[in-house]
Design a protein around this motif. Structure first.
Motif, PDB file in Angstrom:
ATOM      1  N   VAL A  93     -46.407 -17.360  -0.417  1.00  0.00           N
ATOM      2  CA  VAL A  93     -46.544 -18.745  -0.884  1.00  0.00           C
ATOM      3  C   VAL A  93     -46.810 -19.505   0.139  1.00  0.00           C
ATOM      4  CG1 VAL A  93     -45.340 -20.809  -1.601  1.00  0.00           C
ATOM      5  CG2 VAL A  93     -44.418 -18.365  -2.384  1.00  0.00           C
TER       6      VAL A  93
ATOM      7  N   GLY B   5     -45.833 -23.667  -6.977  1.00  0.00           N
ATOM      8  CA  GLY B   5     -46.537 -23.080  -8.303  1.00  0.00           C
ATOM      9  C   GLY B   5     -45.380 -21.840  -8.376  1.00  0.00           C
ATOM     10  N   SER B   6     -45.787 -21.102  -9.504  1.00  0.00           N
ATOM     11  CA  SER B   6     -44.949 -19.950 -10.168  1.00  0.00           C
ATOM     12  C   SER B   6     -45.512 -18.746 -10.395  1.00  0.00           C
ATOM     13  CB  SER B   6     -44.639 -20.502 -11.686  1.00  0.00           C
ATOM     14  OG  SER B   6     -44.128 -21.607 -11.610  1.00  0.00           O
ATOM     15  N   LEU B   7     -44.479 -17.754 -10.366  1.00  0.00           N
ATOM     16  CA  LEU B   7     -44.898 -16.212 -10.386  1.00  0.00           C
ATOM     17  C   LEU B   7     -43.825 -15.745 -11.483  1.00  0.00           C
ATOM     18  CD1 LEU B   7     -46.033 -14.790  -6.951  1.00  0.00           C
ATOM     19  CD2 LEU B   7     -47.702 -15.141  -9.031  1.00  0.00           C
TER      20      LEU B   7
ATOM     21  N   VAL C 129     -49.500 -17.415  -3.937  1.00  0.00           N
ATOM     22  CA  VAL C 129     -49.603 -18.820  -4.826  1.00  0.00           C
ATOM     23  C   VAL C 129     -49.375 -19.787  -3.778  1.00  0.00           C
ATOM     24  CG1 VAL C 129     -47.174 -18.617  -5.064  1.00  0.00           C
ATOM     25  CG2 VAL C 129     -48.384 -19.801  -6.839  1.00  0.00           C
ATOM     26  N   GLN C 130     -49.732 -21.127  -4.211  1.00  0.00           N
ATOM     27  CA  GLN C 130     -49.534 -22.229  -3.410  1.00  0.00           C
ATOM     28  C   GLN C 130     -48.117 -22.778  -3.592  1.00  0.00           C
ATOM     29  OE1 GLN C 130     -52.629 -24.996  -4.457  1.00  0.00           O
ATOM     30  NE2 GLN C 130     -53.700 -24.514  -2.915  1.00  0.00           N
TER      31      GLN C 130
END
Length: 118
Positions: free
Chosen positions: A116, A15-17, A11-12
């Motif tokens: 990330v 962002g979220s996970l 993910v950049q």
């Protein structure tokens, strides 16, 4: 006992996970659940833990205000919602279980990679 972590990925930054950890072959509601992480070349780091009832979540300083842990005892699953991710959050994330009176975690999952990018 099996703890199966999932939901990791690339993910950049910003962002979220959402990570999940499904438990089997234990009385899930009797266990305090935790998340830890380990980055390459670094020691394992405490991320968060949650009590049997789902209250009293405790967070490491590096993730406070960005990560939220929750649990669903009906599904034998805990979750880690990770928002505002930073490159320094890159690590393998592990879920773990312990009885409340235990001094250390009794069971560990296999880990899920979170990367990330900046």
């Amino acid at each position: 006992v099996q703890l199966q972590a999932s939901g990791g990925g690339l993910v950049q930054a910003g962002g979220s996970l959402r990570l999940s950890c499904a438990a089997s072959r234990l009385t899930f509601s009797a266990y305090t659940m935790g998340w830890f992480r380990q980055a390459p070349g670094k020691e394992r780091e405490f991320v968060t833990r949650i009590t049997r009832s789902g209250g009293g979540a405790l967070y490491g300083d590096s993730v406070k205000g960005r990560f939220t842990m929750s649990r669903d005892n009906a599904k034998n699953t805990v979750y880690l919602q990770m928002n505002s991710l930073k490159p320094e959050d890159t690590a393998v994330y592990y879920c773990a279980a312990k009885l409340p009176e235990s001094m250390q975690y009794d069971y560990w999952g296999q880990g899920t990679q979170v990367t990330v990018s900046s």
